[in-house]
Design an enzyme around this catalytic site. Structure first.
Site, PDB file in Angstrom:
ATOM      1  CG  LEU A   1      11.457 -16.366  -2.208  1.00  0.00           C
ATOM      2  CD1 LEU A   1      11.512 -16.108  -0.695  1.00  0.00           C
ATOM      3  CD2 LEU A   1      11.734 -15.054  -2.943  1.00  0.00           C
TER       4      LEU A   1
ATOM      5  CG  ASP B   1      -0.373   0.010   2.524  1.00  0.00           C
ATOM      6  OD1 ASP B   1       0.857  -0.054   2.613  1.00  0.00           O
ATOM      7  OD2 ASP B   1      -1.122   0.116   3.515  1.00  0.00           O
TER       8      ASP B   1
ATOM      9  CG  HIS C   1      -0.597   1.154  -8.598  1.00  0.00           C
ATOM     10  ND1 HIS C   1      -0.699   0.919  -7.240  1.00  0.00           N
ATOM     11  CD2 HIS C   1      -1.780   1.731  -8.961  1.00  0.00           C
ATOM     12  CE1 HIS C   1      -1.890   1.320  -6.818  1.00  0.00           C
ATOM     13  NE2 HIS C   1      -2.558   1.828  -7.836  1.00  0.00           N
TER      14      HIS C   1
HETATM   15  C1  FPP Z   1      -2.843  -0.162  -2.417  1.00  0.00           C
HETATM   16  O1  FPP Z   1      -2.290   1.074  -2.071  1.00  0.00           O
HETATM   17  C2  FPP Z   1      -2.160  -0.820  -3.545  1.00  0.00           C
HETATM   18  C3  FPP Z   1      -2.781  -1.587  -4.463  1.00  0.00           C
HETATM   19  C4  FPP Z   1      -4.240  -1.866  -4.401  1.00  0.00           C
HETATM   20  C5  FPP Z   1      -2.072  -2.185  -5.613  1.00  0.00           C
HETATM   21  C6  FPP Z   1      -0.792  -2.956  -5.416  1.00  0.00           C
HETATM   22  C7  FPP Z   1      -0.538  -3.802  -6.618  1.00  0.00           C
HETATM   23  C8  FPP Z   1       0.390  -3.592  -7.581  1.00  0.00           C
HETATM   24  C9  FPP Z   1       1.373  -2.512  -7.464  1.00  0.00           C
HETATM   25  C10 FPP Z   1       0.503  -4.342  -8.853  1.00  0.00           C
HETATM   26  C11 FPP Z   1       0.341  -5.726  -9.179  1.00  0.00           C
HETATM   27  C12 FPP Z   1       1.060  -6.757  -8.433  1.00  0.00           C
HETATM   28  C13 FPP Z   1       2.073  -7.599  -8.759  1.00  0.00           C
HETATM   29  C14 FPP Z   1       2.343  -8.754  -7.862  1.00  0.00           C
HETATM   30  C15 FPP Z   1       2.974  -7.449  -9.891  1.00  0.00           C
HETATM   31  P1  FPP Z   1      -2.630   2.455  -2.775  1.00  0.00           P
HETATM   32  O2  FPP Z   1      -1.840   2.598  -3.981  1.00  0.00           O
HETATM   33  O3  FPP Z   1      -4.089   2.580  -2.851  1.00  0.00           O
HETATM   34  O4  FPP Z   1      -2.008   3.518  -1.846  1.00  0.00           O
HETATM   35  P2  FPP Z   1      -2.675   4.713  -1.106  1.00  0.00           P
HETATM   36  O5  FPP Z   1      -3.211   4.061   0.126  1.00  0.00           O
HETATM   37  O6  FPP Z   1      -1.531   5.616  -0.874  1.00  0.00           O
HETATM   38  O7  FPP Z   1      -3.715   5.318  -1.999  1.00  0.00           O
END
Ligand code: FPP
Length: 185
Positions: free
Chosen positions: A123, A12, A29
């Protein structure tokens, strides 16, 4: 000090990271995926055997359509680009979560990654995608209930151990350290 055998990471803070830099959320992301690559490369040397990343939760479907599709796209790119390197480095890929809710092309990529790497043991990278802890329990309960209804299983045979053995996380020890990359506690 010995390392925890299983570290779990909640990916996150990507949105906040991007916002602080005046960038679109997608840039956050993407940076998150790059950080994941570095973490996977470093983990075996730190004595970590299992690394779980919570990448997309069952609740994430409520995000704007364009962001959901960006996240699906990032997962596809990650598997396509990184699978060969993961395999070469002895990484086993396991996916937890409800696959039935994912697009067929993503499902087959995930299956390909699991099949190719099934014998690796440097791993285990557990990718939680369309995952929710309660959803996992519900799907498992349904699976066992169907087996009982078909007469293949006696309800008395359902124990804590057999239930754990039917979960997506079967064979994966509980995480000893959970990290939220946003820095929230
Ligand atoms: C939440 O925080 C993050 C997500 C819902 C996405 C995380 C997933 C990826 C980066 C990509 C796919 C995964 C793989 C395994 C390649 P947020 O970005 O909403 O953060 P915030 O709380 O600051 O808004």
């Amino acid at each position: 000090m010995t390392s925890p055998a299983h570290v779990a990471i909640i990916m996150d803070g990507n949105g906040r990271w991007a916002k602080a830099r005046g960038l679109p959320r997608l840039a956050g992301h993407r940076a998150g995926v790059e950080a994941l690559r570095n973490t996977v490369r470093a983990a075996p040397g730190l004595g970590i055997s299992f690394l779980t990343v919570y990448a997309f939760s069952s609740e994430n479907w409520s995000r704007p359509k364009s962001e959901v599709s960006d996240l699906m796209g990032l997962l596809k790119i990650f598997i396509r680009r990184d699978l060969a390197e993961l395999h070469q480095n002895g990484v086993r890929v396991r996916i937890i979560g409800d696959r039935a809710g994912l697009q067929p092309d993503i499902r087959s990529l995930l299956e390909e990654a699991e099949t190719l790497t099934v014998r690796n043991d440097a791993l285990t990278l557990v990718i939680a995608f369309n995952y929710g802890g309660r959803d996992e329990i519900v799907r498992t309960a349904r699976k066992l209930a169907s087996a009982v209804a078909r007469g293949e299983l006696d309800s008395e045979e359902i124990t804590a151990e057999s239930f754990a053995g039917s979960l997506d996380t079967q064979g994966i020890p509980d995480p000893e350290l959970v990290i939220r990359t946003s820095g929230e506690l």
